[in-house]
Design a protein around this motif. Structure first.
Motif, PDB file in Angstrom:
ATOM      1  N   MET A  68       0.917  -1.126  -0.083  1.00  0.00           N
ATOM      2  CA  MET A  68       0.050   0.047   0.070  1.00  0.00           C
ATOM      3  C   MET A  68       0.906   1.237   0.015  1.00  0.00           C
ATOM      4  N   TYR A  69       0.794   1.956  -1.177  1.00  0.00           N
ATOM      5  CA  TYR A  69       1.464   3.240  -1.117  1.00  0.00           C
ATOM      6  C   TYR A  69       0.931   4.446  -1.860  1.00  0.00           C
ATOM      7  N   PRO A  70       1.162   5.591  -1.319  1.00  0.00           N
ATOM      8  CA  PRO A  70       0.375   6.638  -1.960  1.00  0.00           C
ATOM      9  C   PRO A  70       0.505   6.900  -3.462  1.00  0.00           C
ATOM     10  N   VAL A  89      -4.428   5.964  -2.156  1.00  0.00           N
ATOM     11  CA  VAL A  89      -3.678   4.790  -1.986  1.00  0.00           C
ATOM     12  C   VAL A  89      -3.937   3.843  -3.099  1.00  0.00           C
ATOM     13  N   PHE A 101      -8.223   6.236   4.081  1.00  0.00           N
ATOM     14  CA  PHE A 101      -8.027   6.564   2.885  1.00  0.00           C
ATOM     15  C   PHE A 101      -9.295   7.294   1.937  1.00  0.00           C
ATOM     16  N   VAL A 161      -9.285   4.439  -2.669  1.00  0.00           N
ATOM     17  CA  VAL A 161      -8.168   3.264  -2.973  1.00  0.00           C
ATOM     18  C   VAL A 161      -8.343   2.642  -4.094  1.00  0.00           C
TER      19      VAL A 161
END
Length: 92
Positions: free
Chosen positions: A41-43, A51, A82, A85
């Protein structure tokens, strides 16, 4: 992947986790003894409020790909803040 490269990768993920800039989780066999996949999970590069989620399972556990996707999707919807997603849906 060489052991050295794998170790460097694990260190990078641990550093991201500690700084809270990305989250990587190992997916374990029910016994907890064996890694059968991962969740990342990354921006998003175009919007840090979004995310992007990627996951995989080993080929010999391919039947768990969709259940993992469903479990992670539910977890993100209920327990994470978030606003959006991006997680590619799995085939039906």
């Amino acid at each position: 992947m060489s052991l050295e490269r794998n170790l460097a990768d694990l260190r990078r993920h641990a550093e991201h986790f500690a700084r809270r800039v990305g989250f990587t989780y190992s997916v374990l066999e029910a016994s907890g003894d064996e890694v059968i996949g991962c969740v990342y999970m990354y921006p998003a590069r175009d919007n840090e409020a979004v995310v992007e989620v990627h996951s995989w399972v080993r080929a010999d556990r391919a039947e768990l790909d969709k259940p993992l996707y469903e479990a992670v999707s539910a977890w993100l919807a209920t327990d994470w803040p978030f606003p959006e997603v991006r997680y590619a849906p799995r085939p039906r």
